[in-house]
Design a protein around this motif. Structure first.
Motif, short mmCIF file in Angstrom:
data_model
loop_
_atom_site.label_atom_id
_atom_site.label_comp_id
_atom_site.label_asym_id
_atom_site.label_seq_id
_atom_site.Cartn_x
_atom_site.Cartn_y
_atom_site.Cartn_z
N MET A 143 39.34 45.12 34.22
CA MET A 143 40.43 45.26 33.23
C MET A 143 41.22 46.54 33.52
SD MET A 143 40.10 45.14 29.07
CE MET A 143 39.46 43.49 28.92
N THR A 144 42.55 46.41 33.57
CA THR A 144 43.39 47.58 33.86
C THR A 144 44.20 48.02 32.64
OG1 THR A 144 45.16 46.15 34.68
CG2 THR A 144 43.64 47.05 36.33
N ASN A 145 44.89 47.05 32.00
CA ASN A 145 45.81 47.39 30.92
C ASN A 145 45.65 46.46 29.72
OD1 ASN A 145 47.27 47.95 33.63
ND2 ASN A 145 48.21 49.32 32.15
N VAL A 146 45.80 47.04 28.55
CA VAL A 146 45.74 46.28 27.30
C VAL A 146 47.00 46.64 26.52
CG1 VAL A 146 44.47 46.00 25.15
CG2 VAL A 146 43.22 46.44 27.29
N THR A 147 47.75 45.62 26.13
CA THR A 147 48.96 45.88 25.33
C THR A 147 48.83 45.11 24.02
OG1 THR A 147 50.23 46.00 27.37
CG2 THR A 147 51.49 45.76 25.34
N ALA A 148 48.88 45.82 22.90
CA ALA A 148 48.77 45.17 21.60
C ALA A 148 50.00 45.52 20.77
CB ALA A 148 47.50 45.64 20.89
N ARG A 221 43.29 51.18 30.30
CA ARG A 221 44.18 51.95 29.43
C ARG A 221 44.93 50.96 28.56
NH1 ARG A 221 41.01 55.38 31.98
NH2 ARG A 221 41.98 57.33 32.66
N GLY A 222 45.16 51.37 27.30
CA GLY A 222 45.83 50.45 26.38
C GLY A 222 46.91 51.12 25.57
N THR A 223 47.82 50.28 25.05
CA THR A 223 48.79 50.78 24.08
C THR A 223 48.79 49.84 22.89
OG1 THR A 223 50.60 49.51 25.03
CG2 THR A 223 50.38 51.77 25.79
N LEU A 224 48.97 50.42 21.73
CA LEU A 224 49.15 49.65 20.50
C LEU A 224 50.44 50.16 19.90
CD1 LEU A 224 48.34 47.88 18.09
CD2 LEU A 224 46.74 49.66 17.40
N SER A 225 51.40 49.26 19.76
CA SER A 225 52.72 49.68 19.28
C SER A 225 53.01 48.93 17.99
CB SER A 225 53.75 49.33 20.36
OG SER A 225 55.03 49.68 19.91
N CYS A 254 50.90 38.60 21.03
CA CYS A 254 50.69 39.91 20.39
C CYS A 254 49.67 40.75 21.15
CB CYS A 254 50.32 39.76 18.93
SG CYS A 254 48.79 38.91 18.61
N TYR A 255 48.86 40.12 22.01
CA TYR A 255 47.94 40.90 22.85
C TYR A 255 48.10 40.43 24.29
CZ TYR A 255 45.60 41.52 18.31
OH TYR A 255 45.34 41.77 16.99
N LEU A 256 48.25 41.39 25.21
CA LEU A 256 48.37 41.08 26.63
C LEU A 256 47.29 41.88 27.36
CD1 LEU A 256 52.24 41.57 26.67
CD2 LEU A 256 51.08 39.39 26.91
N LEU A 257 46.37 41.17 28.00
CA LEU A 257 45.26 41.84 28.68
C LEU A 257 45.43 41.60 30.18
CD1 LEU A 257 42.28 40.61 26.43
CD2 LEU A 257 43.90 42.47 26.00
N ALA A 258 45.41 42.67 30.97
CA ALA A 258 45.63 42.52 32.41
C ALA A 258 44.50 43.16 33.19
CB ALA A 258 46.96 43.16 32.80
N GLY A 259 44.20 42.58 34.36
CA GLY A 259 43.16 43.13 35.21
C GLY A 259 43.50 42.94 36.67
N LEU A 264 45.76 37.67 30.63
CA LEU A 264 45.56 36.75 29.51
C LEU A 264 46.50 37.14 28.38
CD1 LEU A 264 43.81 34.53 28.01
CD2 LEU A 264 42.26 36.40 27.37
N ALA A 265 47.24 36.17 27.83
CA ALA A 265 48.12 36.42 26.68
C ALA A 265 47.53 35.73 25.46
CB ALA A 265 49.52 35.89 26.95
N LEU A 266 47.47 36.46 24.36
CA LEU A 266 46.94 35.94 23.10
C LEU A 266 48.01 36.06 22.02
CD1 LEU A 266 43.41 37.59 23.19
CD2 LEU A 266 43.99 35.23 23.73
N PRO A 267 48.03 35.16 21.06
CA PRO A 267 47.05 34.10 20.83
C PRO A 267 47.28 32.82 21.60
CG PRO A 267 48.61 34.14 19.03
CD PRO A 267 49.01 35.26 19.96
N GLN A 268 48.21 32.81 22.57
CA GLN A 268 48.52 31.55 23.28
C GLN A 268 47.36 31.05 24.13
OE1 GLN A 268 50.67 34.06 23.01
NE2 GLN A 268 52.11 32.99 21.68
#
Ligand SMILES: NC(=O)c1ccc[n+]([C@@H]2O[C@H](COP(=O)([O-])OP(=O)(O)OC[C@H]3O[C@@H](n4cnc5c(N)ncnc54)[C@H](O)[C@@H]3O)[C@@H](O)[C@H]2O)c1
Length: 349
Positions: A143-148, A221-225, A254-259, A264-268
């Motif tokens: 896992m590299t990046n988390v965007t919420a 690393r993640g961001t929550l905006s 609303c959540y994008l998880l990258a590695g 993976l894009a959620l909630p799709q």
């Protein structure tokens, strides 16, 4: 024999629990405690006794278990009263408003055999179970990046209830607590936080807008905006279809998880991988999972019934929820200093 359940707090969320209880054959509403007239009216409509004080209700109605949906600042005291009465409780989030506030409850649960479950209901959403399954397959690689994202526009009348204008009841405690809990559940523990917050739009004694940087134990690393004053489609509420009160924006994540190997894009539940070697000039292949259905609140209630009957351990226990709350404390400290801070868990010395 259905579990007899009492409701403490019959406002917007209490009424959602009330409706879920009415549809659950393994549960039976037996009492409502709420100091407001509207709480007594709901009790009368449901044909159960109404109380203005939950202690009197615990003593007189003797429920098998309770659901606590009163204001955030009352959760700890009410839960301690339930422990003293030996009555299992499902406590709405947040568990409390600060780690100092919840430490007595953390300590009390260690000496108690009465189970408590925290209402981080999104963990019970089948979408999240499916996301965890996908992550467990190694879909992302490292896992590299988390965007919420949590960007919504609350109406002004939402803040009419006086408790909602008090510290401990704003964007961080009421809303981002959900996102932070899910990020912990999906991506693991957060070990460092930096944050910038703003209260300029609402003029209330807490942030209405926040940008948070997160470092996860796995190295991502993640961001929550977030903002409760943004006219935008990016939030769990608008994208997940969990609550019909929010008109859906189904194609927005609303959540994008990258590695290193995929995303993976959620909630799709849409994900991407390279066919063969990862390379920015190769086509990235997208795949759409079928979204599982099922009500998170109904599943949470079924789980709570088993918890109250000592048939299952709580999915979200007090200490676990307190760790999510620790992140709110940490965000507030980081925002005040504008430097990164590590969570400090007082009961671990
Ligand atoms: N899980 C979720 O998605 C979700 C969504 C909304 C709210 N919540 C949580 O639910 C709780 C209630 O929020 P709400 O939106 O329903 O607020 P609300 O203001 O609509 O309702 C709160 C109710 O608690 C009652 N109350 C006040 N003092 C009480 C006491 N001493 N004993 C019993 N009842 C008392 C009030 O009279 C009111 O009816 C909050 O903790 C909130 O964070 C959770």
């Amino acid at each position: 024999m259905p579990l007899s359940l009492a409701l403490i707090g019959a406002g917007a969320m209490g009424r959602q629990h009330h409706d879920v209880i009415q549809r659950e054959p393994q549960a039976r509403l037996c009492a409502i405690a709420d100091p407001r007239e509207s709480g007594r009216a709901l009790a009368q409509q449901a044909g159960v006794p109404g109380f203005s004080d939950h202690r009197e209700m615990l003593h007189s109605a003797r429920p098998d278990a309770v659901i606590i949906a009163n204001p955030n600042t009352l959760h700890v005291g009410t839960a301690l009263d339930c422990l003293a009465a030996g009555v299992p409780a499902l406590i709405e989030k947040p568990i409390g408003v600060s780690l100092d506030d919840v430490t007595p409850l953390v300590e009390a649960t260690r000496d108690s055999r009465t189970p408590l479950l925290l209402g981080h209901h999104r963990r019970h959403n089948p979408l999240i179970a499916k996301a965890r399954e996908l992550l467990a397959t190694g879909l992302l690689g490292e896992m590299t990046n988390v965007t919420a994202l949590w960007q919504l526009h609350k109406p002004d009348d939402y803040f009419a209830a006086p408790w909602r204008r008090q510290p401990g009841n704003g964007l961080l405690h009421t809303n981002l607590i959900h996102d932070l809990d899910l990020l912990r559940y999906l991506c693991g523990e957060v070990v460092a936080v930096q944050a910038m917050t703003s209260d300029r739009l609402r003029g209330l004694p807490y942030a209405d807008t926040a940008t948070v940087l997160l470092r996860f134990a796995n190295g991502a690393r993640g961001t929550l905006s977030a903002s409760d004053s943004a006219s935008a489609p990016w939030s769990w509420e608008l994208t997940s279809h969990e609550n019909p009160a929010y008109p859906p924006q189904q194609d927005q994540p609303c959540y994008l998880l990258a590695g290193t190997q995929g995303a993976l894009a959620l909630p799709q539940l849409k994900h991407w991988r390279y066919d063969g070697q990862a390379h920015w000039h190769h086509p990235l292949q997208a795949q759409q999972e079928t979204s599982p259905t099922g009500s998170a609140l109904a599943r949470q209630l079924r789980h709570f019934i088993k918890v109250a009957q000592a048939k299952e351990a709580p999915l979200v226990a007090v200490e676990d929820a307190a760790r999510t709350l620790a992140l709110i404390d940490t965000i507030e400290r980081a925002a005040a200093s504008e430097r990164s801070q590590a969570p400090v868990i007082p009961w671990e010395g």
